[in-house]
Design an enzyme around this catalytic site. Sequence first.
Site, PDB file in Angstrom:
ATOM      1  N   ASN A  53      10.260   9.892  63.699  1.00  0.00           N
ATOM      2  CA  ASN A  53      10.586  10.920  64.686  1.00  0.00           C
ATOM      3  C   ASN A  53      10.484  12.298  64.043  1.00  0.00           C
ATOM      4  O   ASN A  53      10.793  12.495  62.863  1.00  0.00           O
ATOM      5  CB  ASN A  53      11.944  10.684  65.350  1.00  0.00           C
ATOM      6  N   ASN A  94      12.247  19.288  66.708  1.00  0.00           N
ATOM      7  CA  ASN A  94      11.819  20.683  66.768  1.00  0.00           C
ATOM      8  C   ASN A  94      12.986  21.518  67.251  1.00  0.00           C
ATOM      9  O   ASN A  94      13.805  21.043  68.054  1.00  0.00           O
ATOM     10  CB  ASN A  94      10.622  20.791  67.738  1.00  0.00           C
ATOM     11  N   SER A 104      12.874  23.707  69.324  1.00  0.00           N
ATOM     12  CA  SER A 104      12.769  23.644  70.782  1.00  0.00           C
ATOM     13  C   SER A 104      12.893  22.157  71.124  1.00  0.00           C
ATOM     14  O   SER A 104      11.918  21.395  71.064  1.00  0.00           O
ATOM     15  CB  SER A 104      11.423  24.223  71.229  1.00  0.00           C
ATOM     16  N   GLU A 123       8.160   5.882  67.677  1.00  0.00           N
ATOM     17  CA  GLU A 123       7.248   4.939  68.331  1.00  0.00           C
ATOM     18  C   GLU A 123       6.020   5.643  68.872  1.00  0.00           C
ATOM     19  O   GLU A 123       4.885   5.171  68.757  1.00  0.00           O
ATOM     20  CB  GLU A 123       7.952   4.226  69.498  1.00  0.00           C
ATOM     21  N   CYS A 144      13.422   4.329  73.397  1.00  0.00           N
ATOM     22  CA  CYS A 144      13.910   5.095  74.548  1.00  0.00           C
ATOM     23  C   CYS A 144      13.013   4.825  75.755  1.00  0.00           C
ATOM     24  O   CYS A 144      11.933   4.231  75.634  1.00  0.00           O
ATOM     25  CB  CYS A 144      13.949   6.589  74.215  1.00  0.00           C
ATOM     26  N   CYS A 184       9.392   6.086  75.499  1.00  0.00           N
ATOM     27  CA  CYS A 184       8.535   5.278  74.613  1.00  0.00           C
ATOM     28  C   CYS A 184       8.187   3.934  75.248  1.00  0.00           C
ATOM     29  O   CYS A 184       7.074   3.432  75.081  1.00  0.00           O
ATOM     30  CB  CYS A 184       9.203   5.079  73.259  1.00  0.00           C
TER      31      CYS A 184
HETATM   32  N1  THU Z   1      14.437   8.466  68.615  1.00  0.00           N
HETATM   33  C1  THU Z   1      13.334   7.788  68.208  1.00  0.00           C
HETATM   34  O1  THU Z   1      12.551   8.277  67.383  1.00  0.00           O
HETATM   35  N2  THU Z   1      13.112   6.560  68.731  1.00  0.00           N
HETATM   36  C2  THU Z   1      13.970   5.901  69.564  1.00  0.00           C
HETATM   37  O2  THU Z   1      13.678   4.798  69.979  1.00  0.00           O
HETATM   38  C3  THU Z   1      15.218   6.545  69.961  1.00  0.00           C
HETATM   39  C4  THU Z   1      15.340   7.981  69.629  1.00  0.00           C
HETATM   40  C5  THU Z   1      14.713   9.766  68.003  1.00  0.00           C
HETATM   41  C6  THU Z   1      14.493  10.980  68.855  1.00  0.00           C
HETATM   42  C7  THU Z   1      15.419  11.980  68.186  1.00  0.00           C
HETATM   43  O3  THU Z   1      14.749  12.595  67.109  1.00  0.00           O
HETATM   44  C8  THU Z   1      16.550  11.140  67.623  1.00  0.00           C
HETATM   45  O4  THU Z   1      16.063   9.815  67.594  1.00  0.00           O
HETATM   46  C9  THU Z   1      17.843  11.201  68.408  1.00  0.00           C
HETATM   47  O5  THU Z   1      17.614  10.954  69.748  1.00  0.00           O
END
Ligand code: THU
Length: 131
Positions: free
Chosen positions: A44, A47, A49, A57, A88, A91
């Site tokens: 992940n 940013n 923003s 994913e 999420c 994704c």
């Molecule tokens: N996040 C992911 O990278 N994958 C997931 O399946 C759940 C959430 C990240 C997004 C954000 O950077 C952090 O987790 C908190 O939501």
Amino acid sequence: MKPTDAELIRAAFKARSFAYTPYSHFKVGAALLAKNGMVYTGCNIENSSFGLTICAERTAAVKAISEGHSKFRRIVIAGNSKDFCYPCGACRQFLYEFSPDMKVICLNRAREAKRMTLRELMPCGFDSTFL
Ligand code: THU
């Protein structure tokens, strides 16, 4: 040779170490096995923003698709949560477009794995057949 789940899990944790998460401090790594046998990893990337944040994913998926590989067999998702780190909603939808029957392996911080299919995570999903 096809990578084992253990190899994908290792790759997901390595990818997790590259996560850029100064805001949530919640690091996630993903290892995506494409149908051609290649493994694409992602983390992940947040940013200032906040809405521009991309999940691990989708990072892995866009790497694969942009190299011409858009059919997926399996994805491993490594977070650091007590419960399994599920993808999420965004994704799920993103991956469903390309491989609704792929396997999703969600890990928890104890490195236990929960195996599901994307279709189980995404019943009644929306796809191009509706258009
Ligand atoms: N996040 C992911 O990278 N994958 C997931 O399946 C759940 C959430 C990240 C997004 C954000 O950077 C952090 O987790 C908190 O939501």
